[in-house]
Design a protein around this motif. Structure first.
Motif, PDB file in Angstrom:
ATOM      1  N   LYS A 149     -62.937  31.296  29.400  1.00 21.73           N
ATOM      2  CA  LYS A 149     -64.176  32.063  29.453  1.00 21.73           C
ATOM      3  C   LYS A 149     -65.266  31.254  28.752  1.00 21.73           C
ATOM      4  N   PRO A 150     -66.481  31.171  29.320  1.00 19.20           N
ATOM      5  CA  PRO A 150     -67.552  30.399  28.680  1.00 19.20           C
ATOM      6  C   PRO A 150     -67.905  30.959  27.305  1.00 19.20           C
ATOM      7  N   TRP A 151     -68.024  30.075  26.347  1.00 14.23           N
ATOM      8  CA  TRP A 151     -68.394  30.482  24.997  1.00 14.23           C
ATOM      9  C   TRP A 151     -69.819  30.041  24.688  1.00 14.23           C
ATOM     10  N   LYS A 152     -70.083  28.749  24.713  1.00 13.73           N
ATOM     11  CA  LYS A 152     -71.415  28.208  24.412  1.00 13.73           C
ATOM     12  C   LYS A 152     -71.730  27.080  25.395  1.00 13.73           C
ATOM     13  N   GLN A 153     -73.013  26.901  25.653  1.00 15.22           N
ATOM     14  CA  GLN A 153     -73.492  25.793  26.465  1.00 15.22           C
ATOM     15  C   GLN A 153     -74.201  24.790  25.566  1.00 15.22           C
ATOM     16  N   ARG A 154     -73.960  23.526  25.808  1.00 19.31           N
ATOM     17  CA  ARG A 154     -74.654  22.433  25.112  1.00 19.31           C
ATOM     18  C   ARG A 154     -74.600  22.598  23.595  1.00 19.31           C
ATOM     19  N   ILE A 155     -73.383  22.582  23.077  1.00 20.21           N
ATOM     20  CA  ILE A 155     -73.163  22.759  21.644  1.00 20.21           C
ATOM     21  C   ILE A 155     -72.532  21.478  21.090  1.00 20.21           C
ATOM     22  N   GLY A 156     -72.929  21.113  19.886  1.00 23.74           N
ATOM     23  CA  GLY A 156     -72.448  19.892  19.259  1.00 23.74           C
ATOM     24  C   GLY A 156     -71.091  20.069  18.597  1.00 23.74           C
ATOM     25  N   TRP A 157     -70.471  18.954  18.296  1.00 22.30           N
ATOM     26  CA  TRP A 157     -69.134  18.936  17.712  1.00 22.30           C
ATOM     27  C   TRP A 157     -69.106  19.662  16.368  1.00 22.30           C
ATOM     28  N   SER A 158     -70.112  19.489  15.538  1.00 23.28           N
ATOM     29  CA  SER A 158     -70.146  20.153  14.235  1.00 23.28           C
ATOM     30  C   SER A 158     -70.212  21.665  14.386  1.00 23.28           C
TER      31      SER A 158
ATOM     32  N   THR B 299     -51.801  31.979  21.144  1.00 27.46           N
ATOM     33  CA  THR B 299     -52.328  30.647  21.425  1.00 27.46           C
ATOM     34  C   THR B 299     -53.695  30.758  22.082  1.00 27.46           C
ATOM     35  N   HIS B 300     -54.641  29.981  21.572  1.00 29.17           N
ATOM     36  CA  HIS B 300     -55.986  29.905  22.132  1.00 29.17           C
ATOM     37  C   HIS B 300     -56.218  28.483  22.606  1.00 29.17           C
ATOM     38  N   ARG B 301     -56.879  28.346  23.756  1.00 27.14           N
ATOM     39  CA  ARG B 301     -57.177  27.033  24.328  1.00 27.14           C
ATOM     40  C   ARG B 301     -58.697  26.861  24.385  1.00 27.14           C
ATOM     41  N   ILE B 302     -59.194  25.829  23.721  1.00 21.43           N
ATOM     42  CA  ILE B 302     -60.618  25.524  23.698  1.00 21.43           C
ATOM     43  C   ILE B 302     -60.827  24.258  24.526  1.00 21.43           C
ATOM     44  N   GLU B 303     -61.639  24.375  25.579  1.00 22.78           N
ATOM     45  CA  GLU B 303     -61.887  23.243  26.473  1.00 22.78           C
ATOM     46  C   GLU B 303     -63.335  22.788  26.297  1.00 22.78           C
ATOM     47  N   LEU B 304     -63.517  21.493  26.090  1.00 25.07           N
ATOM     48  CA  LEU B 304     -64.842  20.918  25.889  1.00 25.07           C
ATOM     49  C   LEU B 304     -65.186  20.054  27.097  1.00 25.07           C
ATOM     50  N   TYR B 305     -66.255  20.422  27.800  1.00 26.51           N
ATOM     51  CA  TYR B 305     -66.667  19.727  29.014  1.00 26.51           C
ATOM     52  C   TYR B 305     -67.885  18.861  28.762  1.00 26.51           C
ATOM     53  N   ARG B 306     -67.938  17.739  29.425  1.00 25.68           N
ATOM     54  CA  ARG B 306     -69.012  16.761  29.293  1.00 25.68           C
ATOM     55  C   ARG B 306     -70.332  17.325  29.815  1.00 25.68           C
ATOM     56  N   ILE B 307     -71.436  16.952  29.136  1.00 26.75           N
ATOM     57  CA  ILE B 307     -72.784  17.248  29.622  1.00 26.75           C
ATOM     58  C   ILE B 307     -73.628  15.993  29.439  1.00 26.75           C
ATOM     59  N   ASP B 308     -74.928  16.103  29.615  1.00 26.11           N
ATOM     60  CA  ASP B 308     -75.798  14.934  29.614  1.00 26.11           C
ATOM     61  C   ASP B 308     -76.125  14.383  28.225  1.00 26.11           C
ATOM     62  N   ARG B 309     -75.799  15.071  27.164  1.00 19.17           N
ATOM     63  CA  ARG B 309     -76.086  14.577  25.814  1.00 19.17           C
ATOM     64  C   ARG B 309     -74.812  14.088  25.146  1.00 19.17           C
ATOM     65  N   ILE B 310     -74.957  13.088  24.284  1.00 20.20           N
ATOM     66  CA  ILE B 310     -73.799  12.538  23.589  1.00 20.20           C
ATOM     67  C   ILE B 310     -73.353  13.510  22.497  1.00 20.20           C
ATOM     68  N   TYR B 311     -72.067  13.686  22.354  1.00 20.08           N
ATOM     69  CA  TYR B 311     -71.448  14.572  21.369  1.00 20.08           C
ATOM     70  C   TYR B 311     -71.874  16.026  21.502  1.00 20.08           C
ATOM     71  N   CYS B 312     -72.230  16.440  22.698  1.00 20.56           N
ATOM     72  CA  CYS B 312     -72.506  17.841  22.993  1.00 20.56           C
ATOM     73  C   CYS B 312     -71.611  18.247  24.159  1.00 20.56           C
ATOM     74  N   TYR B 313     -71.212  19.499  24.173  1.00 19.29           N
ATOM     75  CA  TYR B 313     -70.246  19.962  25.167  1.00 19.29           C
ATOM     76  C   TYR B 313     -70.596  21.361  25.652  1.00 19.29           C
ATOM     77  N   ASN B 314     -70.115  21.701  26.836  1.00 17.55           N
ATOM     78  CA  ASN B 314     -70.037  23.082  27.286  1.00 17.55           C
ATOM     79  C   ASN B 314     -68.629  23.540  26.918  1.00 17.55           C
ATOM     80  N   VAL B 315     -68.517  24.677  26.245  1.00 13.36           N
ATOM     81  CA  VAL B 315     -67.237  25.081  25.672  1.00 13.36           C
ATOM     82  C   VAL B 315     -66.725  26.350  26.344  1.00 13.36           C
ATOM     83  N   ASN B 316     -65.463  26.294  26.760  1.00 16.69           N
ATOM     84  CA  ASN B 316     -64.753  27.460  27.269  1.00 16.69           C
ATOM     85  C   ASN B 316     -63.605  27.769  26.316  1.00 16.69           C
ATOM     86  N   ILE B 317     -63.457  29.045  25.986  1.00 16.09           N
ATOM     87  CA  ILE B 317     -62.328  29.471  25.166  1.00 16.09           C
ATOM     88  C   ILE B 317     -61.498  30.429  25.998  1.00 16.09           C
TER      89      ILE B 317
END
Length: 106
Positions: free
Chosen positions: A78-87, A57-75
């Motif tokens: 552990k941090p994966w990407k900063q300010r990445i879009g949904w696509s 099982t893998h857990r992907i958490e998407l955290y809010r940032i200042d841009r719409i439909y962009c997230y800081n992502v932890n998998i």
């Protein structure tokens, strides 16, 4: 300049008052600022992979940032990407979990 008649001036004043009342009503019915605050953790995606024999099982958490439909992502916390879009998140997910070959004995 042309002179305004009394009748026309009354009409202009009446329309201005109506417009001001409509704007005041719109502002009163606006959504309060406290209702638009979003939580820091916006979305969680949990993926259970059964292809390896035992479930993983893998857990992907998407955290809010200042841009719409962009997230800081932890998998897996552990941090994966900063300010990445949904696509781009879905693209990374698709590439990380490629299709497995179907065996005939199933």
């Amino acid at each position: 300049m042309y002179r305004r008649s009394k009748k026309y001036q009354e009409q202009v004043a009446r329309l201005a008052n109506a417009k001001a009342a409509k704007e005041l009503k719109r502002l009163e019915n606006a959504i309060p600022a406290d209702r638009t605050d979003l939580p820091a953790l916006r979305r969680v995606i949990e993926i259970t992979d059964y292809d390896s024999g035992s479930p993983v099982t893998h857990r992907i958490e998407l955290y809010r940032i200042d841009r719409i439909y962009c997230y800081n992502v932890n998998i897996d916390r552990k941090p994966w990407k900063q300010r990445i879009g949904w696509s781009r998140i879905l693209e990374g997910l698709r590439k990380a979990l490629p299709r497995m070959r179907q065996f005939d004995d199933v």
